[in-house]
Design a protein around this motif. Structure first.
Motif, short mmCIF file in Angstrom:
data_model
loop_
_atom_site.label_atom_id
_atom_site.label_comp_id
_atom_site.label_asym_id
_atom_site.label_seq_id
_atom_site.Cartn_x
_atom_site.Cartn_y
_atom_site.Cartn_z
N ASN A 122 7.33 -17.93 41.60
CA ASN A 122 8.75 -18.26 41.68
C ASN A 122 8.96 -19.56 42.44
O ASN A 122 9.80 -20.38 42.06
CB ASN A 122 9.50 -17.12 42.39
N VAL A 123 8.19 -19.76 43.53
CA VAL A 123 8.25 -21.02 44.29
C VAL A 123 7.92 -22.20 43.37
O VAL A 123 8.63 -23.21 43.36
CB VAL A 123 7.26 -20.99 45.48
N THR A 145 14.60 -17.05 40.60
CA THR A 145 15.27 -15.95 41.30
C THR A 145 16.57 -15.60 40.58
O THR A 145 17.50 -15.10 41.21
CB THR A 145 15.58 -16.34 42.77
N PHE A 173 13.68 -7.48 54.76
CA PHE A 173 12.24 -7.45 54.50
C PHE A 173 11.64 -6.17 55.05
O PHE A 173 11.92 -5.82 56.21
CB PHE A 173 11.53 -8.64 55.16
N GLN A 217 13.09 -28.73 40.27
CA GLN A 217 13.42 -29.91 41.08
C GLN A 217 12.69 -31.15 40.54
O GLN A 217 13.29 -32.21 40.39
CB GLN A 217 13.01 -29.69 42.53
N TYR A 225 5.63 -14.49 46.05
CA TYR A 225 6.62 -15.21 45.24
C TYR A 225 6.17 -16.62 44.89
O TYR A 225 7.00 -17.48 44.61
CB TYR A 225 7.96 -15.23 45.99
N ARG A 233 19.20 -11.04 53.99
CA ARG A 233 17.87 -10.82 53.42
C ARG A 233 17.16 -9.77 54.25
O ARG A 233 17.13 -9.84 55.47
CB ARG A 233 17.06 -12.12 53.38
N PHE A 238 15.38 -19.94 53.63
CA PHE A 238 14.92 -18.67 53.07
C PHE A 238 14.91 -18.67 51.55
O PHE A 238 14.79 -17.63 50.94
CB PHE A 238 15.76 -17.52 53.62
N SER A 239 15.06 -19.84 50.95
CA SER A 239 15.03 -19.88 49.49
C SER A 239 13.60 -20.00 49.00
O SER A 239 12.65 -19.98 49.78
CB SER A 239 15.86 -21.07 48.98
N THR A 240 13.43 -20.11 47.69
CA THR A 240 12.10 -20.34 47.11
C THR A 240 11.77 -21.83 47.05
O THR A 240 10.67 -22.19 46.64
CB THR A 240 12.02 -19.79 45.67
N ASN A 241 12.71 -22.67 47.45
CA ASN A 241 12.56 -24.11 47.25
C ASN A 241 11.66 -24.75 48.32
O ASN A 241 12.05 -24.85 49.48
CB ASN A 241 13.94 -24.75 47.28
N PRO A 242 10.46 -25.21 47.92
CA PRO A 242 9.55 -25.79 48.92
C PRO A 242 10.11 -27.08 49.53
O PRO A 242 9.72 -27.45 50.63
CB PRO A 242 8.27 -26.06 48.12
N TYR A 271 21.26 -19.90 60.62
CA TYR A 271 20.73 -18.57 60.96
C TYR A 271 21.65 -17.89 61.96
O TYR A 271 21.74 -18.31 63.11
CB TYR A 271 19.32 -18.68 61.54
N THR A 277 10.74 -23.04 41.04
CA THR A 277 11.81 -23.78 41.71
C THR A 277 11.40 -25.24 41.90
O THR A 277 12.18 -26.16 41.65
CB THR A 277 12.14 -23.14 43.08
N LYS A 278 10.14 -25.43 42.30
CA LYS A 278 9.62 -26.79 42.45
C LYS A 278 9.63 -27.53 41.12
O LYS A 278 10.03 -28.70 41.05
CB LYS A 278 8.19 -26.70 42.99
#
Lengths: 335, 335
Positions: free
Chosen positions: B193-194, B222, B129, B201, B190, B127, A137-141, B36, B197-198
């Motif tokens: 934002n994704v 985030t 939604f 990395q 997002y 989380r 559920f993070s933003t990290n692809p 989960y 994050t990418k």
């Protein structure tokens, strides 16, 4: 008494067993479900036709981040229109987001055509989604092990006849245009587009059209715009700030014949100001579902004589002919 | 022979029966599923704990348009932190998108707390939604009869100790900042934002930070950012262009005690330039999962002496104390 209240509170958010969920899915029907004909899901590994099963994992980053791309195209009289160009654009969008399309091109085409066949109708709308996939559920692809493919086939409503006859009304949008970086990626980050559709509904018009910072025309929520100028040119806004629509792109090609015939003076992409549009002979919207629609008013100003014009009919005719033809735009369902 | 090939092609995209889908769901386990714990779905009408059932209808506009909002917060030692402020912000986001939260505030809190109780752990990440809901595949929000609520409770990984000890490295982002209109809505659009994050990395740093058009600091993918200036002020970027983080907002309040004690000269929101940050005594990131992290380098320049500083430890201590306390930020799970 306290015990009973506590029990009631606990029960009022029920915990569902596997069987209870199945039972719910088994009995779940909604009026709009009748429009859903078939869905392929790489997650489920095949095609389902029960709308209650047309689900996607909550942790697919498409769901919670909009981290995915899509295409929409149609099948008319068992011929898929523009498939190859839509898949070309899908590949461009995927590349821009470093997203892997999980199958190769020929397998992708096979899945699409087979899902349409299972849908079992000659006319339908196809929506294709490539998602980053489930994984967290993070933003990290990079937390997603594998991208996913979902193909949704729905009823194609042919309810545009009134609009062809009477024309549509459009207004300028107040929703800010997408940044250049994202404008040419057909991603599922479509909130600006959603708000434009909402704006049109709230304003009592058919579409709203974005303007860029310099005041030139952009695009509709999911449509392109163009006009026939007072100098008989077919002009559309430049595609560097907006999504390159498949319908309008094909229209620009097909309109070449009207130039050859001397009916049009030319065809061009350029900055289009609201003033130029108000002076135009005709204004039109272009999109997958309706092909071409005649715009009869823009921000309350009538366009031309305020009725659908002859160029609209010529252009719509060219597109419809293209769909019936054996051109490279057409992929027959039964090969 | 041709017949056999045709049959193989048809079979290679299987059509799944209801029972085949159930069988698939029944046997579907993935390594990340262990994180989960529980999910409430208004669509299913209750809480599920089997990760394979943590699904959402494909036609929910959250899925295909990003037409929904979210909040993320945590429960530490059976106390939910910042619940009320997160739900306040949820309501602001909902209002900005004309989205109805499908239940009232007290019912919403009841559902959240009950889902956490079903998750059955003292520490977890929640989380929330709110989606436009199922109803079709267009951009039109009015085609959705009812908005939906999904609450996802996952394992809270406490893997930040190394970062507290060694600090994190950050860089300037090349992803364009969101437009003002959307910057303060915590929507599921997002993708910027994704990509941040990418980018982090790919660049081998912990976070990247956006800059606005004037070159001032924005935010992380985030996370919020802030620094202790060389004049001993605690400064964070203005919230008119970025999302108002709950953690950093609380931090600004709690830091008041350091001003009273004369340890800090002041606390302020203002434009923050990269130059100011490079001269800063300390730089920090603020976020829900890790609370506060010390930044030890920015675009390769060491911050302060290149090690986590005393203000980081003081600020982290204030937040942790706030979580243990009976402040208005804390909602105990067992009332």
């Amino acid at each position: 008494m306290e015990g009973r209240v506590a029990q009631w509170v606990a029960e009022s958010v029920p915990r569902l067993t596997f069987d209870q969920v199945l039972d719910r899915l088994n009995h779940l029907t909604r009026p709009y479900h009748k429009n859903y004909l078939a869905m392929y899901s790489s997650w489920l590994g095949g095609i389902v036709t029960d709308p209650a099963l047309m689900m996607i994992p909550m942790d697919d980053h498409l769901v919670h981040r909009g981290d995915g791309i899509f295409e929409a195209f149609k099948c008319v009289d068992s011929r898929v229109y523009g498939l190859s160009r839509h898949l070309d654009r899908l590949e461009r969008s995927a590349k821009a987001l470093s997203l892997d399309v999980p199958v190769n091109r020929s397998r992708l085409e096979q899945i699409i055509l087979e899902t349409i066949r299972v849908a079992g109708v000659r006319d339908c709308l196809i929506r294709l989604f490539v998602s980053r996939g489930p994984g967290g559920f993070s933003t990290n692809p990079y937390e997603c092990p594998a991208s996913q493919l979902y193909v949704m086939v729905t009823v194609l409503h042919e309810t545009h006849q009134d609009k062809y006859n009477l024309g549509v009304h459009v207004k300028t949008s107040f929703i800010p245009m997408k940044r250049d970086y994202f404008a040419n990626i057909k991603s599922c980050n479509y909130l600006p587009n959603v708000l434009m559709t909402k704006e049109a509904q709230d304003e009592g018009v058919d579409f709203t059209i974005s303007l860029d910072e310099r005041g030139f025309l952009g695009e509709g929520a999911t449509e392109n715009v163009g006009c026939i100028t007072d100098t008989l040119e077919f002009v559309v806004p430049r595609f560097d700030r907006i999504l390159r629509g498949i319908t309008v792109s094909r229209m620009l090609e097909l309109a070449g014949v009207l130039v050859e015939m001397g009916i049009l003076k030319g065809v061009r992409e350029s900055d289009v100001s609201p003033e130029e549009v108000r002076r135009a002979k005709e204004m039109m919207m272009f999109g997958t579902t309706f092909d071409v629609l005649p715009v009869v008013s823009f921000d309350g100003h009538p366009i031309g004589d305020g009725r659908p014009g002859p160029f609209f009919r010529k252009l719509l005719g060219l597109l419809r002919e293209d769909m019936r033809s054996g051109s490279e735009m057409v992929t027959p369902l039964d090969e």
